[in-house]
Design an enzyme around this catalytic site. Structure first.
Site, PDB file in Angstrom:
ATOM      1  N   ASP A 106      34.116  23.377  39.676  1.00  0.00           N
ATOM      2  CA  ASP A 106      34.468  23.475  41.085  1.00  0.00           C
ATOM      3  C   ASP A 106      33.437  22.694  41.894  1.00  0.00           C
ATOM      4  O   ASP A 106      32.270  22.588  41.491  1.00  0.00           O
ATOM      5  CB  ASP A 106      34.502  24.942  41.538  1.00  0.00           C
ATOM      6  CG  ASP A 106      34.929  25.078  42.990  1.00  0.00           C
ATOM      7  OD1 ASP A 106      36.130  24.860  43.279  1.00  0.00           O
ATOM      8  OD2 ASP A 106      34.068  25.372  43.836  1.00  0.00           O
ATOM      9  N   GLU A 150      31.926  21.872  45.976  1.00  0.00           N
ATOM     10  CA  GLU A 150      31.898  22.091  47.429  1.00  0.00           C
ATOM     11  C   GLU A 150      31.585  20.743  48.064  1.00  0.00           C
ATOM     12  O   GLU A 150      30.759  19.975  47.538  1.00  0.00           O
ATOM     13  CB  GLU A 150      30.864  23.142  47.820  1.00  0.00           C
ATOM     14  CG  GLU A 150      31.080  24.523  47.198  1.00  0.00           C
ATOM     15  CD  GLU A 150      32.429  25.121  47.516  1.00  0.00           C
ATOM     16  OE1 GLU A 150      32.979  24.804  48.597  1.00  0.00           O
ATOM     17  OE2 GLU A 150      32.953  25.897  46.684  1.00  0.00           O
ATOM     18  N   HIS A 156      33.604  30.663  47.646  1.00  0.00           N
ATOM     19  CA  HIS A 156      33.420  29.292  48.136  1.00  0.00           C
ATOM     20  C   HIS A 156      32.055  28.721  47.773  1.00  0.00           C
ATOM     21  O   HIS A 156      31.539  27.844  48.465  1.00  0.00           O
ATOM     22  CB  HIS A 156      33.644  29.205  49.649  1.00  0.00           C
ATOM     23  CG  HIS A 156      35.054  29.490  50.048  1.00  0.00           C
ATOM     24  ND1 HIS A 156      36.110  28.681  49.741  1.00  0.00           N
ATOM     25  CD2 HIS A 156      35.579  30.551  50.728  1.00  0.00           C
ATOM     26  CE1 HIS A 156      37.223  29.194  50.214  1.00  0.00           C
ATOM     27  NE2 HIS A 156      36.942  30.334  50.817  1.00  0.00           N
ATOM     28  N   ASP A 162      32.918  30.232  41.947  1.00  0.00           N
ATOM     29  CA  ASP A 162      34.347  29.926  41.902  1.00  0.00           C
ATOM     30  C   ASP A 162      34.754  29.421  40.514  1.00  0.00           C
ATOM     31  O   ASP A 162      35.848  29.725  40.039  1.00  0.00           O
ATOM     32  CB  ASP A 162      34.691  28.873  42.954  1.00  0.00           C
ATOM     33  CG  ASP A 162      34.696  29.443  44.364  1.00  0.00           C
ATOM     34  OD1 ASP A 162      34.330  30.624  44.522  1.00  0.00           O
ATOM     35  OD2 ASP A 162      35.064  28.704  45.304  1.00  0.00           O
TER      36      ASP A 162
END
Length: 573
Positions: free
Chosen positions: A30, A32, A171, A176
């Site tokens: 994942d 960000e 998040h 995540d």
């Protein structure tokens, strides 16, 4: 002993095809970011978890300095501030270790297009090769197996709650990714109940296939796990589709669990009532048998049946003043094969321009009767010299030069064509010279192919062997450009007795009188590619396999240079 578990394991071993999911290494990751568009926006955090068979093998997590301030709305969503990433490494320093971490694994992400898009863009920007890895999107997979009445949405938080994930997504990249691992395992359990047990089946899974179609997996139950050809048959026993496979059962089962975007194939699967197979010794035999079955049955759902690769040939008409004509049926002395009629016509025009011969303005059969004028000649409207403007003696050298080129005795027309190109370039007619160059390159390729195919088709019998990769050999017995027999000698088995048996059982081939001795350009092309593979050896041959000394093979370097020049011109434009 746990009898129930033992029975389940046996069922999985029987049922699984390809790479079992329990043996597949997944990297669930994942990101960000500062926004939604790779390039203008940057990566601020990467989190990844490597798993196999339900066991965590390792984790990867780091902040990344995006080289820009993090927008307030992103800070409120992720909690990651500009100060937190100020001392973090830039993405170009993170990529090597991340790429090493994901190497050889199947990538998994929730909304995978977003995450892989950012990493791909970063790799491209900093000169790193994106690995050719399979990618599984858990959003896509969830939409396929989980009905809306089970979940309010397909967001990661909703799916994590549905499957009771041990980590609550927040998040942040690593958290995540950990939650997505649990979601992935839950989804794999769902698709396992639908008969998806291998990586190949997972990647091919598609919900548009109805339950009735899925139940047709039984059509593949009795197929061997061997290379060969499969034939889907319809209600009237007609052949609907023909294909080849290295593993017949695995390939056919993919039609019932696979992601097939072609509507005609889904329609074909719905119509099929039986799947027949022809087991083959190795992939070469399968490919040749597929070609023959396509020609014999013309299956409605094979594109190659609707658009057969019929060859075109350039011949000298059998007249007092021969002309170059494009025909469909070759005879001795024909030049080809060309893939298209337009390609053959261009080749004829290049020869005409280089020799002074004329091309026939209407299609004349290859066996035209000597001295019989065409309709245009009778009307006085033919531009060829058969109306008597030249004597036979004046016209004969041009005819002989073309015949010599076709026979591999000489290549004067090619030299003439190059001189004409040089003259155009010297006169600064560069576009015309480039066009002639490309046309001549196409002609040389066809002449070269004709010489190679004719040389192989002329051999009464040739036996070749290719290593099978496991210490054994794959054999092919060729007769007049056709595969007459095929077999294998596994590691430790004496090969020559196998060769003798294959020769004794080989198909009898009666040669034709055309350049390919009755064979097809497609089959001979397949055989030539196989013979040209690394490691292939000639075991026996009834006569030397040799191409003409003055054939087009010596022009291959010129063709390569012409192709390189063409690429440079395209790049410049």
């Amino acid at each position: 002993m746990d009898v129930g578990r033992r029975f389940t394991d046996l069922q999985l071993t029987f049922d699984e095809l390809g790479t079992p999911l329990r043996d597949t290494t997944f990297v669930v990751f994942d990101l960000e970011t500062t926004g939604t568009k790779p390039g203008p926006d940057g990566i601020t955090e990467i989190g990844a978890v490597k798993v196999r068979g339900g066991e965590v093998l390792g984790e990867f997590g780091t902040f990344v300095n995006p080289g820009m301030p993090i927008p307030p709305q992103i800070v409120s969503l992720t909690g990651i501030t500009t100060a937190m990433v100020h001392d973090a490494p830039r993405i170009e320093r993170v990529l090597p270790s991340f790429l090493e971490f994901i190497g050889g694994a199947v990538l998994v992400a929730h909304n995978a297009g977003f995450d892989t898009g950012f990493v791909r863009a970063a790799c491209a920007a900093h000169g790193y090769a994106w690995p050719k890895a399979a990618v599984v999107c858990t959003v896509r997979l969830a939409r396929r197996v989980i009905p809306r009445e089970e979940t309010p949405s397909y967001r990661l938080s909703a799916l994590a709650q549905l499957f009771g994930a041990s980590t609550t997504p927040n998040h942040r990249a690593l958290a995540d990714a950990r939650a997505t691992v649990d979601v992935l395992h839950g989804l794999l359990g769902r698709v396992g109940n639908l008969g998806v047990h291998s990586l190949e089946e997972l990647l091919d899974y598609l919900p548009e296939i109805t339950p009735a179609q899925r139940r047709k997996r039984g059509l593949a139950a009795d197929l061997p796990e061997r290379p060969g050809v499969y034939l889907f048959r319809g209600p009237g026993d007609e052949v609907l589709y023909v294909g080849t496979a290295g593993n017949l059962r695995r390939r056919v089962r993919q039609y019932f669990t696979g992601s097939e975007t072609r509507g005609r194939i889904r329609e074909m699967v719905a119509l099929a009532v039986r799947v027949d197979s022809v087991e083959c010794a190795h992939s070469l035999e399968a490919e040749v048998r597929e070609l023959r079955l396509l020609a014999a049955h013309r299956p409605a759902y094979n594109r190659r049946s609707k658009n057969p690769r019929n060859a075109w040939w350039v011949v000298l008409t059998d007249e007092a003043f021969p002309r170059l004509s494009v025909v469909r049926v070759a005879r001795d002395g024909a030049l080809g094969p060309f893939r298209t009629q337009a390609g053959a016509k261009t080749g004829a025009d290049v020869l005409a321009g280089a020799t002074g011969l004329r091309t026939c303005t209407q299609r004349i059969p290859a066996n035209a009767v000597s001295g019989t004028p065409c309709v245009l000649a009778e009307l006085g409207r033919c531009g060829a010299p058969c109306a008597g403007r030249q004597s036979v003696a004046e016209y004969a050298p041009a005819v002989e030069s073309v015949a010599d080129l076709i026979g591999g005795i000489g290549n004067e027309p090619l030299h003439n064509a190059i001189r004409q190109i040089d003259e155009l370039a010297a006169a600064e007619h560069y576009e015309q010279a480039a066009r002639r160059r490309d046309e001549l390159a196409g002609l040389i390729r066809s002449v070269d192919k004709a010489h190679r195919m004719s040389a192989l088709a002329a051999i009464p019998e040739l036996v070749a062997a290719s290593p099978d990769g496991s210490g054994g050999w794959e054999f092919a017995v060729l007769r007049y450009g056709r595969l007459a027999s095929a077999g294998v000698a596994r590691r430790g088995v004496p090969p020559m007795p196998i060769v003798d048996q294959l020769i004794a059982a080989a198909e009898t081939v009666i040669p034709g009188t055309d350049p390919l001795r009755g064979g097809t350009s497609e089959e001979i092309g397949v055989l030539l590619r196989w013979l040209g593979r690394p490691g292939v050896r000639l075991v026996k041959t009834a006569m030397p396999w040799a191409e003409p000394a003055h054939g087009a093979a010596r022009w291959r370097s010129w063709v390569d240079l012409a192709g390189h020049a063409r690429e440079l011109e395209y790049a410049a434009n």
